[in-house]
Design a protein around this motif. Structure first.
Motif, short mmCIF file in Angstrom:
data_model
loop_
_atom_site.label_atom_id
_atom_site.label_comp_id
_atom_site.label_asym_id
_atom_site.label_seq_id
_atom_site.Cartn_x
_atom_site.Cartn_y
_atom_site.Cartn_z
N LYS A 240 1.20 16.29 40.54
CA LYS A 240 0.31 16.33 39.36
C LYS A 240 1.14 16.41 38.08
CE LYS A 240 -3.74 18.37 41.58
NZ LYS A 240 -3.53 19.19 42.76
N LEU A 241 2.40 16.85 38.22
CA LEU A 241 3.28 16.92 37.04
C LEU A 241 3.74 15.52 36.65
CD1 LEU A 241 5.52 19.84 38.34
CD2 LEU A 241 3.71 20.03 36.64
N VAL A 242 3.99 15.32 35.37
CA VAL A 242 4.54 14.03 34.93
C VAL A 242 5.96 14.20 34.38
CG1 VAL A 242 2.34 12.91 34.47
CG2 VAL A 242 3.41 14.27 32.67
N ASN A 243 6.41 15.46 34.26
CA ASN A 243 7.77 15.72 33.79
C ASN A 243 8.25 17.03 34.39
OD1 ASN A 243 10.12 15.20 32.21
ND2 ASN A 243 9.45 16.78 30.78
N LEU A 244 9.52 17.07 34.79
CA LEU A 244 10.10 18.29 35.35
C LEU A 244 10.98 18.97 34.31
CD1 LEU A 244 11.19 17.10 38.94
CD2 LEU A 244 9.09 18.28 38.28
N ASN A 245 10.90 20.29 34.25
CA ASN A 245 11.73 21.07 33.32
C ASN A 245 12.83 21.76 34.13
OD1 ASN A 245 12.73 22.46 31.16
ND2 ASN A 245 11.20 24.08 31.25
N VAL A 246 14.03 21.22 34.09
CA VAL A 246 15.15 21.76 34.87
C VAL A 246 16.02 22.61 33.95
CG1 VAL A 246 17.21 21.17 36.20
CG2 VAL A 246 15.14 19.80 36.45
N LYS A 247 16.25 23.88 34.36
CA LYS A 247 17.04 24.79 33.52
C LYS A 247 18.50 24.84 33.93
CE LYS A 247 13.13 27.84 32.53
NZ LYS A 247 12.51 29.14 32.81
N TYR A 248 18.77 24.62 35.24
CA TYR A 248 20.14 24.76 35.75
C TYR A 248 20.55 23.54 36.58
CZ TYR A 248 19.17 29.69 34.72
OH TYR A 248 18.82 30.86 34.10
#
Length: 523
Positions: A240-248
């Motif tokens: 359902k997400l269209v963008n991933l937020n990667v921190k590391y």
């Protein structure tokens, strides 16, 4: 001619009518003369695929060719369990045949045979071949990023909802890491971000492509396929997400567009995203972008194929490729050992990095050689590909597959030199538990070691002293934030192998046994 199919050309028409040959030509299907004739066929972009299972679908046959380039036509001969597959270029067909010469292609766990056809192109009667053409058009549309036209009554694909896929791995008996996923999925487009996690005791991942069309193509090709033979099944849905937020950027998450991200608490990542470096016998690295390497080749050193690399290739070929380890015994022969130093315990510890060692036997009449039995053929291949050619106790060790299926235990009282040991009940097996974290941390021998299970109160100096006393030179050291894990860098890979043998499971007191494994990081 291929012998199994005759072709008639209708002048003034683009159609080739294809019909089966007489039964007498089929009777020669397994004969030596026929095989010889087939082997001499010159390269062609049309490939002849034989011995297909009865219920095979067009999609499964197309999937064999997808990683090697555009598939432009297909003809199924279901009554004969055969098919013809036409690729966009002769170069793609040559790459495909060369690859499947080294690694047996499988469809539904059945080995199939692929060779060049004598046809230079495939022209089929679309009325007779309608279903195959519909499937082909759907796949081609996804490859081209367009939508198949509906006025011909063929399969209509809905526009892809998201560039992000949610991936679940079922039956995860062998390691599936972030790097494995990146290599598999990058065959279908540029992989931008991956996050891996465990939920409900299942290894899962979110993977973001640069384009939703690439995500749709990957889902179409890979959903339901096995990374390894008969296990590690990919279950793929759109997220359902269209963008991933990667921190590391570490072993659990990666943003390939942001190499500057910190590593966080996990083991720091290497800039090189190739899966295994280049151990002897490993598959040539893939490009980490969207391109498929046109010169996919196997190094011939020892003829070994690293199963992790082969797994990536296997899944890239839509899970149709059997790992050569799947039909192989789990017994290895290690030779050119230092007979003054080697013991069953030292071999158990070293080979145990790559699989669960069941038994070890140092040969009575040839004490520089030993048989090592692992749980299965995949583990044996993994150990062989990583350890063959490594220097152990000052000598270059050779590791090959043994013809033995098991290592026999001596009769009671006959092994007075203690050359054979049964480790089947050992508590030190790293891979007993399906889905264990250890599956995700298998790397080639390296000068840098990963330490875990460090007892409270143990400092850097204590560990530096411990590893120096084992005969090595410590070049660098780094604690993780929780101080229960650390990286330690020795002066050479040989030294690291030596201290791993000596200090893995070292009793640090207070019921803390040090765990040592190879790392892909540098400090």
């Amino acid at each position: 001619m291929d012998g199994d199919v005759a072709v008639g050309v209708k002048r003034g028409s683009d159609e080739l009518s294809m019909y089966s040959s007489s039964p007498s030509s089929m009777a020669a299907n397994g004969s030596d003369s026929k095989k010889q004739r087939l082997d001499e066929s010159p390269p062609s972009r049309v490939l002849h695929i034989r011995k297909l299972p009865n219920e095979v679908t067009e999609t499964e046959v197309i999937a064999l060719g997808l990683p090697f380039g555009k598939v432009t036509n297909i003809l199924m001969l279901k009554g004969k369990n055969q098919a013809f597959l036409e690729l966009g270029t002769e170069e793609a067909a040559i790459t495909m045949v060369n690859y499947y010469t080294a690694v047996t292609p499988q469809v539904r766990n059945t080995p199939v045979f692929i060779q060049y056809s004598n046809h230079k192109e495939l022209k089929t009667d679309s009325a007779l071949n309608q279903r195959a053409q519909a499937v082909l058009q759907a796949v081609s549309a996804v490859q081209d990023g367009s939508s198949p036209s509906s006025d011909q009554g063929v399969l209509e694909l809905a526009p892809p909802p998201s560039p992000v896929l949610r991936i679940i791995i079922d039956n995860m008996f062998y390691p599936v890491t972030l790097d494995v996923l990146q290599q598999i999925f990058s065959k279908f487009g540029t992989v931008m971000k991956i996050i891996t996690f465990t939920k409900n005791n299942q290894f899962q991942a979110l993977l973001q492509f640069s384009d939703p069309v690439n995500a749709q193509q990957a889902k179409l090709s890979l959903d339901g396929q096995n990374i390894y033979n008969s296990c590690c099944t990919l279950r793929i849905d759109f997220s359902k997400l269209v963008n991933l937020n990667v921190k590391y950027n570490n072993d659990k998450s990666r943003d390939y567009t942001r190499p500057d991200l910190p590593t966080g608490d996990g083991e720091s990542t290497n800039k090189d995203h190739s899966l295994l470096g280049t151990p002897s016998g490993a598959l040539a690295s893939y490009s980490s972008g969207g391109g498929y390497s046109s010169s996919l080749s196997l190094s011939q050193g020892g003829g070994a194929i690293s199963p992790l690399s082969a797994a990536a290739a296997a899944a890239a070929a839509a899970g149709r490729v059997a790992l050569s380890g799947s039909g192989v015994s789990g017994v290895l022969l290690a030779s050119n050992l230092n007979e003054e130093m080697v013991t069953p315990q030292s071999l158990f510890t070293l080979f145990g990095v790559y699989g669960d060692v069941q038994r070890v036997k140092i040969l009575y009449n040839k004490k520089d050689s030993a048989l090592i039995q692992l749980s299965d053929g995949n583990q044996a291949q993994l150990a062989m590909s990583h350890l063959n050619g490594q220097k152990v106790f000052g000598k270059v060790m050779r590791v090959t597959l043994s013809k033995h299926q098991t290592v026999a235990l001596p009769r009671e009282g006959l092994d007075d030199q203690l050359l054979t040991k049964d480790f089947s009940g050992s508590p030190l097996h790293r891979f007993k538990k399906p889905g264990s974290k250890n599956f995700q941390n298998i790397f080639p021998p390296s000068a840098t070691l990963h330490l875990s299970n460090i007892r409270d109160g143990i400092g850097e100096e204590d560990l530096r002293r411990l590893f120096s006393n084992s005969g090595g030179t410590v070049k660098a050291f780094k604690f993780f934030q929780d101080r229960k894990m650390a990286l330690i860098q020795m002066s050479s890979v040989e030294e690291a192998i030596q201290v791993l043998i000596d200090l893995h499971n070292y009793d640090m007191g207070g019921n803390h046994h040090l765990k040592v494994s190879f790392s892909k990081s540098t400090i």
